[in-house]
Structures are given as structure tokens and as C-alpha cells.
Design a protein around this motif. Sequence first.
Motif, PDB file in Angstrom:
ATOM      1  N   SER A 351      40.209  39.128  58.961  1.00  0.00           N
ATOM      2  CA  SER A 351      39.033  38.853  58.129  1.00  0.00           C
ATOM      3  C   SER A 351      39.074  39.603  56.801  1.00  0.00           C
ATOM      4  O   SER A 351      38.380  39.227  55.845  1.00  0.00           O
ATOM      5  N   ASP A 352      39.894  40.666  56.721  1.00  0.00           N
ATOM      6  CA  ASP A 352      40.000  41.426  55.476  1.00  0.00           C
ATOM      7  C   ASP A 352      40.632  40.610  54.358  1.00  0.00           C
ATOM      8  O   ASP A 352      40.347  40.852  53.178  1.00  0.00           O
ATOM      9  N   ILE A 353      41.506  39.680  54.717  1.00  0.00           N
ATOM     10  CA  ILE A 353      42.307  38.990  53.700  1.00  0.00           C
ATOM     11  C   ILE A 353      41.435  38.154  52.783  1.00  0.00           C
ATOM     12  O   ILE A 353      41.586  38.192  51.554  1.00  0.00           O
ATOM     13  N   GLY A 354      40.500  37.406  53.353  1.00  0.00           N
ATOM     14  CA  GLY A 354      39.596  36.621  52.521  1.00  0.00           C
ATOM     15  C   GLY A 354      38.735  37.489  51.635  1.00  0.00           C
ATOM     16  O   GLY A 354      38.499  37.168  50.455  1.00  0.00           O
ATOM     17  N   GLN A 355      38.250  38.610  52.178  1.00  0.00           N
ATOM     18  CA  GLN A 355      37.430  39.528  51.386  1.00  0.00           C
ATOM     19  C   GLN A 355      38.228  40.107  50.224  1.00  0.00           C
ATOM     20  O   GLN A 355      37.736  40.204  49.093  1.00  0.00           O
ATOM     21  N   LEU A 356      39.467  40.488  50.491  1.00  0.00           N
ATOM     22  CA  LEU A 356      40.319  41.031  49.437  1.00  0.00           C
ATOM     23  C   LEU A 356      40.622  39.973  48.378  1.00  0.00           C
ATOM     24  O   LEU A 356      40.620  40.269  47.180  1.00  0.00           O
ATOM     25  N   ALA A 357      40.872  38.745  48.813  1.00  0.00           N
ATOM     26  CA  ALA A 357      41.169  37.672  47.866  1.00  0.00           C
ATOM     27  C   ALA A 357      39.983  37.425  46.928  1.00  0.00           C
ATOM     28  O   ALA A 357      40.166  37.194  45.725  1.00  0.00           O
ATOM     29  N   ARG A 358      38.773  37.494  47.459  1.00  0.00           N
ATOM     30  CA  ARG A 358      37.591  37.307  46.607  1.00  0.00           C
ATOM     31  C   ARG A 358      37.444  38.454  45.610  1.00  0.00           C
ATOM     32  O   ARG A 358      37.086  38.237  44.439  1.00  0.00           O
ATOM     33  N   LEU A 359      37.735  39.673  46.040  1.00  0.00           N
ATOM     34  CA  LEU A 359      37.689  40.818  45.129  1.00  0.00           C
ATOM     35  C   LEU A 359      38.749  40.694  44.045  1.00  0.00           C
ATOM     36  O   LEU A 359      38.482  40.941  42.861  1.00  0.00           O
ATOM     37  N   GLN A 360      39.949  40.297  44.427  1.00  0.00           N
ATOM     38  CA  GLN A 360      41.033  40.117  43.448  1.00  0.00           C
ATOM     39  C   GLN A 360      40.642  39.084  42.392  1.00  0.00           C
ATOM     40  O   GLN A 360      40.875  39.289  41.195  1.00  0.00           O
ATOM     41  N   ALA A 361      40.041  37.984  42.836  1.00  0.00           N
ATOM     42  CA  ALA A 361      39.631  36.923  41.903  1.00  0.00           C
ATOM     43  C   ALA A 361      38.570  37.438  40.932  1.00  0.00           C
ATOM     44  O   ALA A 361      38.617  37.150  39.728  1.00  0.00           O
TER      45      ALA A 361
END
Length: 443
Positions: A351-361
Motif C-alpha cells: 500500500s506504500d507504493i501508491g502513496q509514494l507515487a502520489r507524493l512524487q507526482a
Amino acid sequence: MSAKRPQEGSGQEVRAAAARALAPVLSEQGSLAGLDEHSVIARDRGLLKELCYGSCRRLPRLEAIAGKLLKQPFKKRDQDVNALLLIGIYQLLYMRIPAHAGVGETAGAARLLKKEWATRVLNGCLRRLQRESETLVAEVDRDESAALEHPAWLLNALKSAWPEQWREVVAANNEPGPMTLRVNQRVNDREAYLARLTDQGLDAHLCLHAPDAITLETPCDVSQLPGFAEGHVSVQDEAAQLSAALLGPAIAPRPGAQVLDACAAPGGKTAHLLEQFDIALTALDSDNQRLARVDDTLGRLNLSANLIHADAAERDWWSGTLFDAILLDAPCSGTGVIRRHPDIKKLRRQSDIGQLARLQAAILDNLWGLLRPGGTLLYATCSVLPQENAKQIDAFVARTPDARVTTPTDVAWGMASGYGRQLFSQQNSHDGFFYARLKKQPA
């Protein structure tokens, strides 16, 4: 009669220290980043690190074996005892420690945790492992996650993303990474420094891709590196060193260029840019303690930058001056550097991956507005997951009309992945990394 307290520097003390360090990882309340090697005497520091990092590296298999040895799991408050069991299993299966020491000293360490009741449990479990190791390992290895020593979600993600490469990635993740150096070109060239290493009796070789990189055949303490305290050399993986080469074409022709290193801590890439180029560099990080490490790094190298404690997804820190180049070493899953941070196997969640991807964007969109027309942004992660890398940049380019991709295609490292290049961890070579270079089109 009370049990005799072990002498300072005993095998029990180093194992108890390792258990205390591992317990927060097992309860997912901390990481090995805070490992205090000075909690034990000098002679035991290598063993402490090996027990902690090695146990995390093999954790999925160790936990599966522990599950077979225990009648019931330890309670949450006894994660330190659980850590001792895992450390004991690690010693018996992976280390050249005499079995009597691996069992006796590990079980005895429970007394130093003030849990004498656990000595009997640990002793029984580890002695059973001695007798039945082949059978127990064969049983748990029927599960691929245990056999390959990776969490199931990550194995599935690697297989899906990299059907041809995933086995090599997994194998590299399960071995310690090499110690690679970055030679400070302001002081000497790497061929000359290689000769200095040889004179010190340290075997090493030049790296293939990063022009300032040398890899040691055997890791050593930095105090053994000639000129380390004087700033002649730093420790930095070869893949991480490529950022300076990728940004070079944008900033080398512009002495005094305004450069932003976003998410800069601990400062290796910051320092490399300042070693290479005469620029005005701003180093930004949201973690004040980690930003202090940037300051320490620059101080040792006699370099300077404008350090700012702030969030790269916000602009409340920005003076209004546009940057000529931006390095965004984005927050990521760290799946390309698991071999250096093996606690990721326990601490990272799917579940961390989606959260990190949104932060990166969010950071990408914010920083793009701080880049001058004609300027360059280099996006980097130490991840091997496309959601953080190729898919991230694909989506950014699609929503950003003035972004032009300039990622080089004529390099000998990595492989093309969307608009960027993906490197995988290589045994005895570089870590896993992703780079994409973008130029902002003039209006």
C-alpha cells in the motif's frame, strides 16, 4: 543464587544489543538506520552489524522457521526475545559461528533483557533447529517467499514488472552491496587515488559507468581510506554517482548556475555536484536531522550550499528565483537498495507504493514551476518499481505540455524504461536506480 552477569564484551552482550536494535523493526516501529554500533565494544561492532543486517536480509525465511519452532508466537511486548530467536536461527544457518556459541550465548542473552524465562524457550528451539535444520528448511522453502527471502507482495511486483530480470534482482537483493567510493576530482583523479589505495593495501577496481567511482574488493572502515577526513573521497554507490554526469550538460556551460537539490539528504549527490561544478546550490530536505547530515558532509569536503529545511511539495521556502537545473531524488520505496537497507523487507508495504507515487507526482508538479524555461530537471529514485519510475514520468509528460524528454539513450548502463533508464542491483556492482531527464521548453 542469581545468575552470574556476563563480562563486558561477552557474546551475550552483543546478541542482546542486536535484539534491542531489531525489536523495533519486527514491531514495525523503527528501522536499522538508528543502529548504534557504539552500544558494544569495538571488537564486537562488526558482529553486531552482521547479526542485525544479516537477520533482516534473510527475515522471510527466518520468520517461517521460527513459526515451525514455536508452539505459539511471542507476545508483542517480547519482540526482543523474538529477535533473539531470529538471530540464533541466522547464526546456525548462515554464519560460521560454533553452534554451542550460537545457541548458548543467544539463549543466555535473554537474561540481559531481564527475561530469564526465555532462555529455556530459546535454548529448546535452537537445539531443535540443530537437529532438524534440513527438514525444517525444506518445509518452509515450499513457500516461494521464504525460499527467496522476499515478501510475497514484492516478489509478485517484481515478476510482473520484470519477467526476465526478477530472479537476478532477487539474488542481488539477498547479498550485501559492495563499498564504492567517489573520488573528489577537485583534489585528485581516480587513477591516482586507486594507486593510493593500493599503497594502503586496499584492493579496488575502477567502475565502468561513473567516472569518479572506485569499488573496493573488501569493505573497510572509512578511517582506513587515505584522505577521507580531508575530503579526498566519499562513499557513494556508482548508480547514485550518475546524477552528476546526467545534469552536467545543463549546468557545466553556466558558471554560477542556480541549482536545486530537492530531497537532498544525506547529501552525497549534493556534494558530487559541488565537486564537479561551480554553481550556486540550494539543498532542500523536509527532515531537519537528515539535513544536518548534509551539513556534516559538506563540511568535511570544504563545500558550501544554501541548506533549507522545507517540504519539496510546497513553495513557502522559495525566494522566487527560477532554477537553471533541479535534481529531484524523490522519496521512494527503496526497492533498488534493499541489499543496503534489508529492513525494507519488513517495513515496506504494498500500500506504500501508491502513496509514494502520489507524493512524487505532487513534488514533480510543484518543482516544475520553479524551473526556468530551457532548464533541466533530473528525476531519480532508488526504486525498481515502474509505478514510481517509468509510469510516473509517462504520466507527468502527458500532463505537462512544456516537458521534453532528454534522457540519454546512448549510454552503456541500465535499460530503456518508458522515458527513463532503469538500473537493477548487480552483484559486486551498482544498486538499483531510475533516472529520467526532462527539459522545460521555452514559451
